[in-house]
Design an enzyme around this catalytic site. Sequence first.
Site, PDB file in Angstrom:
ATOM      1  N   GLN A   1      -9.934   2.157 -11.421  1.00 54.22           N
ATOM      2  CA  GLN A   1     -10.492   0.808 -11.457  1.00 54.22           C
ATOM      3  C   GLN A   1     -11.479   0.552 -10.317  1.00 54.22           C
ATOM      4  O   GLN A   1     -12.502  -0.121 -10.524  1.00 54.22           O
ATOM      5  CB  GLN A   1      -9.400  -0.258 -11.503  1.00 54.22           C
ATOM      6  CG  GLN A   1      -8.502  -0.390 -10.311  1.00 54.22           C
ATOM      7  CD  GLN A   1      -7.638  -1.650 -10.398  1.00 54.22           C
ATOM      8  OE1 GLN A   1      -8.038  -2.668 -10.967  1.00 54.22           O
ATOM      9  NE2 GLN A   1      -6.434  -1.594  -9.849  1.00 54.22           N
TER      10      GLN A   1
ATOM     11  N   ASP B   1     -12.768  18.078  -7.985  1.00 52.21           N
ATOM     12  CA  ASP B   1     -11.333  18.107  -7.710  1.00 52.21           C
ATOM     13  C   ASP B   1     -11.160  18.203  -6.199  1.00 52.21           C
ATOM     14  O   ASP B   1     -11.455  19.235  -5.596  1.00 52.21           O
ATOM     15  CB  ASP B   1     -10.688  19.303  -8.408  1.00 52.21           C
ATOM     16  CG  ASP B   1      -9.187  19.396  -8.167  1.00 52.21           C
ATOM     17  OD1 ASP B   1      -8.649  18.587  -7.386  1.00 52.21           O
ATOM     18  OD2 ASP B   1      -8.561  20.294  -8.756  1.00 52.21           O
TER      19      ASP B   1
ATOM     20  N   THR C   1      -1.431   7.649  -7.128  1.00 52.05           N
ATOM     21  CA  THR C   1      -1.041   6.245  -6.959  1.00 52.05           C
ATOM     22  C   THR C   1       0.244   5.861  -7.701  1.00 52.05           C
ATOM     23  O   THR C   1       0.600   4.689  -7.744  1.00 52.05           O
ATOM     24  CB  THR C   1      -2.173   5.321  -7.432  1.00 52.05           C
ATOM     25  OG1 THR C   1      -2.475   5.613  -8.805  1.00 52.05           O
ATOM     26  CG2 THR C   1      -3.420   5.489  -6.579  1.00 52.05           C
TER      27      THR C   1
ATOM     28  N   THR D   1      -4.265   2.107   1.830  1.00 49.44           N
ATOM     29  CA  THR D   1      -3.386   1.118   1.222  1.00 49.44           C
ATOM     30  C   THR D   1      -2.549   0.330   2.234  1.00 49.44           C
ATOM     31  O   THR D   1      -2.266   0.818   3.332  1.00 49.44           O
ATOM     32  CB  THR D   1      -2.421   1.839   0.248  1.00 49.44           C
ATOM     33  OG1 THR D   1      -1.458   0.914  -0.279  1.00 49.44           O
ATOM     34  CG2 THR D   1      -1.657   2.954   0.946  1.00 49.44           C
ATOM     35  N   ASP D   2      -2.111  -0.867   1.813  1.00 47.54           N
ATOM     36  CA  ASP D   2      -1.184  -1.664   2.602  1.00 47.54           C
ATOM     37  C   ASP D   2       0.194  -1.016   2.700  1.00 47.54           C
ATOM     38  O   ASP D   2       0.998  -1.364   3.579  1.00 47.54           O
ATOM     39  CB  ASP D   2      -1.042  -3.066   1.997  1.00 47.54           C
ATOM     40  CG  ASP D   2      -0.623  -3.049   0.526  1.00 47.54           C
ATOM     41  OD1 ASP D   2      -1.002  -2.102  -0.182  1.00 47.54           O
ATOM     42  OD2 ASP D   2       0.064  -3.988   0.079  1.00 47.54           O
TER      43      ASP D   2
ATOM     44  N   TYR E   1       4.778   7.568  -1.191  1.00 48.35           N
ATOM     45  CA  TYR E   1       3.376   7.210  -1.434  1.00 48.35           C
ATOM     46  C   TYR E   1       2.717   6.721  -0.146  1.00 48.35           C
ATOM     47  O   TYR E   1       1.650   7.209   0.246  1.00 48.35           O
ATOM     48  CB  TYR E   1       3.294   6.130  -2.523  1.00 48.35           C
ATOM     49  CG  TYR E   1       1.927   5.479  -2.619  1.00 48.35           C
ATOM     50  CD1 TYR E   1       0.824   6.191  -3.085  1.00 48.35           C
ATOM     51  CD2 TYR E   1       1.745   4.146  -2.224  1.00 48.35           C
ATOM     52  CE1 TYR E   1      -0.423   5.588  -3.152  1.00 48.35           C
ATOM     53  CE2 TYR E   1       0.501   3.555  -2.291  1.00 48.35           C
ATOM     54  CZ  TYR E   1      -0.581   4.272  -2.759  1.00 48.35           C
ATOM     55  OH  TYR E   1      -1.823   3.686  -2.818  1.00 48.35           O
TER      56      TYR E   1
ATOM     57  N   TRP F   1      -2.922  -4.769  -3.371  1.00 47.98           N
ATOM     58  CA  TRP F   1      -2.693  -5.489  -4.633  1.00 47.98           C
ATOM     59  C   TRP F   1      -3.973  -5.531  -5.481  1.00 47.98           C
ATOM     60  O   TRP F   1      -4.397  -6.586  -5.942  1.00 47.98           O
ATOM     61  CB  TRP F   1      -2.184  -6.904  -4.353  1.00 47.98           C
ATOM     62  CG  TRP F   1      -0.819  -6.987  -3.746  1.00 47.98           C
ATOM     63  CD1 TRP F   1      -0.189  -6.049  -2.969  1.00 47.98           C
ATOM     64  CD2 TRP F   1       0.086  -8.097  -3.843  1.00 47.98           C
ATOM     65  NE1 TRP F   1       1.044  -6.507  -2.578  1.00 47.98           N
ATOM     66  CE2 TRP F   1       1.251  -7.757  -3.099  1.00 47.98           C
ATOM     67  CE3 TRP F   1       0.020  -9.339  -4.474  1.00 47.98           C
ATOM     68  CZ2 TRP F   1       2.332  -8.614  -2.984  1.00 47.98           C
ATOM     69  CZ3 TRP F   1       1.109 -10.199  -4.351  1.00 47.98           C
ATOM     70  CH2 TRP F   1       2.256  -9.847  -3.618  1.00 47.98           C
TER      71      TRP F   1
END
Length: 300
Positions: A15, A41, A67, A106-107, A130, A155
Amino acid sequence: MVNSLVVLITGANGQLGQALQAEAAGFPALTLISTGRSEVDICDTASIGQAIQRFQPQVIINCSAYTAVDKAEAEPAQAYRINRDGVSNLAAQAALHNIALLHISTDYVFSGEQAHPYTEQDSPAPKSVYGASKLAGEQALLQSGCEGAIIRTSWLYSEFGTNFVKTMLRLAQSGKPLKVVADQYGSPTYARDLAIAILQMAEATEQPLFNPPQLWHYANNGITSWYDFAGAIFHTAGLECTVEPIQTSAYPTAARRPAFSALASGKIQQHFNTPVPSWRDSLKLALTQLLSQASHKAAD
């Protein structure tokens, strides 16, 4: 285009990759080259080298990541292979070829145990495989000697791919009451807002801010729970849907989520004059896009 910066996007089918492509027209000084895993890759150094040779980028934006947060608990080797080793491969090639690497994190690198938005100075302490694998990727980049930046977000949602907003809209069609976790708090972030921030950074990679690389946070302004976020989605979309708040303990998952993972975006806003809209305003924009897409599909 004369003096155009060539920007290679890895993981462009996700996304954020699609959001970057959607915002490209607003950045005529950049030439974006979007690649999926079949073309680049990141776990294969030769694949990265061939892409660099072919496209000659000055900037790489790495959107490739493992993810699947819960699945990672059972597949730690695969999570680390992509989120740590893949980033290490990219960073080594970027350093070798004098390319700036903009990497998305990421958070989930944070414990979630504080009650105010995390800044870049706060110490990470991930609670999941993760989050730990993403933190290891950050450390690999910072130790590589390459130029670039690490941009943490939280988010993420958009009209592209799979995300919470699209899932809520789909579930609302069933007419059944929904149960949504009400004791996890964060900052919902519209991927197209994040894409604009990243592309602004890509335009500025000649600045000293990228050498050595620094940490940056980008999330839409405001803090909410998943439960209240769901309510806002239905209210904004004009949908009737009963939502029941539940505790995290009532919805057990393989991976532990941070109870509070809002990110403070003041640093990126200050240095790049980056717009950071409120999550509610951006949700309205995203839903306008999503509902327009749905009506076009219905008309077809």
